[in-house]
Structures are given as structure tokens and as C-alpha cells.
Motif scaffolding. Structure first.
Motif, PDB file in Angstrom:
ATOM      1  N   ALA A  64      45.275  33.686  42.208  1.00 12.14           N
ATOM      2  CA  ALA A  64      44.296  32.713  41.707  1.00 12.14           C
ATOM      3  C   ALA A  64      44.484  32.452  40.217  1.00 12.14           C
ATOM      4  O   ALA A  64      44.395  31.304  39.760  1.00 12.14           O
ATOM      5  CB  ALA A  64      42.878  33.203  41.990  1.00 12.14           C
ATOM      6  N   THR A  65      44.777  33.512  39.453  1.00 10.37           N
ATOM      7  CA  THR A  65      45.013  33.350  38.013  1.00 10.37           C
ATOM      8  C   THR A  65      46.270  32.527  37.765  1.00 10.37           C
ATOM      9  O   THR A  65      46.284  31.643  36.904  1.00 10.37           O
ATOM     10  CB  THR A  65      45.133  34.733  37.336  1.00 10.37           C
ATOM     11  OG1 THR A  65      43.931  35.461  37.559  1.00 10.37           O
ATOM     12  CG2 THR A  65      45.380  34.590  35.846  1.00 10.37           C
ATOM     13  N   ASP A  68      45.490  28.909  38.378  1.00 14.77           N
ATOM     14  CA  ASP A  68      44.709  28.365  37.260  1.00 14.77           C
ATOM     15  C   ASP A  68      45.609  28.065  36.064  1.00 14.77           C
ATOM     16  O   ASP A  68      45.468  27.030  35.413  1.00 14.77           O
ATOM     17  CB  ASP A  68      43.607  29.340  36.838  1.00 14.77           C
ATOM     18  CG  ASP A  68      42.458  29.391  37.826  1.00 14.77           C
ATOM     19  OD1 ASP A  68      42.355  28.484  38.677  1.00 14.77           O
ATOM     20  OD2 ASP A  68      41.669  30.350  37.743  1.00 14.77           O
ATOM     21  N   ASN A  71      47.741  24.991  36.488  1.00  6.18           N
ATOM     22  CA  ASN A  71      46.954  23.760  36.439  1.00  6.18           C
ATOM     23  C   ASN A  71      46.262  23.537  35.103  1.00  6.18           C
ATOM     24  O   ASN A  71      45.403  22.663  34.993  1.00  6.18           O
ATOM     25  CB  ASN A  71      45.910  23.774  37.559  1.00  6.18           C
ATOM     26  CG  ASN A  71      46.534  23.563  38.910  1.00  6.18           C
ATOM     27  OD1 ASN A  71      47.441  22.750  39.057  1.00  6.18           O
ATOM     28  ND2 ASN A  71      46.077  24.305  39.896  1.00  6.18           N
ATOM     29  N   SER A  72      46.627  24.317  34.083  1.00  6.59           N
ATOM     30  CA  SER A  72      45.970  24.169  32.788  1.00  6.59           C
ATOM     31  C   SER A  72      46.975  24.403  31.664  1.00  6.59           C
ATOM     32  O   SER A  72      48.081  24.873  31.906  1.00  6.59           O
ATOM     33  CB  SER A  72      44.820  25.172  32.660  1.00  6.59           C
ATOM     34  OG  SER A  72      45.330  26.476  32.463  1.00  6.59           O
ATOM     35  N   THR A  79      46.279  34.612  28.840  1.00  2.00           N
ATOM     36  CA  THR A  79      45.433  34.912  29.983  1.00  2.00           C
ATOM     37  C   THR A  79      45.520  36.375  30.394  1.00  2.00           C
ATOM     38  O   THR A  79      44.524  36.986  30.778  1.00  2.00           O
ATOM     39  CB  THR A  79      45.811  34.015  31.178  1.00  2.00           C
ATOM     40  OG1 THR A  79      45.686  32.644  30.768  1.00  2.00           O
ATOM     41  CG2 THR A  79      44.920  34.267  32.375  1.00  2.00           C
TER      42      THR A  79
END
Length: 92
Positions: A64-65, A68, A71-72, A79
């Protein structure tokens, strides 16, 4: 899960363009190679100043990270960074 990587500055006092290694010894060797190459290119150049070597504790990203991050504009390093500690300075 956390793991440690070592990184050194390419420019004294800057975190831009850090170079990463698996061990402190490898990081020190890379700094020495970098300085030797610069001296060979321009023997009359000014000293680079103190280059910091840091121990960085990172956490392993989950799926999931990673999605993310993809997509960013966030960086994987920012992170996953848990802590950063200056462990030594290499000086000309």
C-alpha cells in the motif's frame, strides 16, 4: 521491519544527491574514491569541506505504501525514513 543503510554527502552540508552503501566501511571507501577522483580531475581545486556520513534507519514499505508513493511526488526515502544520525565526518 527496520534496516540500516549508510549514506554520504556529495556536497558538504547538503542532503541533495546522497549516495547509499550497505556498510559504514563501504561508505567511507566511496567518500575516499570520490575525493580522489575530484583531485585527479582538478588538483588545484578548493577542498570539499567536511562530508557527513549518516546511518539511516528505514522501514520496509508494504504494498500500500509503494502504491501511494508511485501515485504521488513523495520519495521512497522520505516515506520510509525512521531516523537519521550523523556517524562521522570525512574532512580533507
Amino acid at each position: 521491519m527496520e534496516f540500516i543503510v549508510y549514506c554520504h554527502q556529495i556536497t558538504s552540508g547538503s542532503d541533495v544527491g546522497m549516495h547509499f552503501s550497505a556498510t559504514l566501511q563501504e561508505s567511507k571507501a566511496r567518500v575516499a574514491e570520490y575525493r580522489a577522483a575530484l583531485r585527479q580531475i582538478d588538483p588545484t581545486s578548493e577542498p570539499l569541506g567536511a562530508l557527513g556520513i549518516y546511518a539511516m534507519a528505514l522501514r520496509m514499505p508494504d504494498v500500500a505504501t509503494i502504491i501511494d508513493i508511485l501515485n504521488s511526488p513523495e520519495s521512497l526515502l522520505a516515506t520510509c525514513l525512521v531516523r537519521k544520525k550523523l556517524v562521522t565526518l570525512i574532512v580533507d
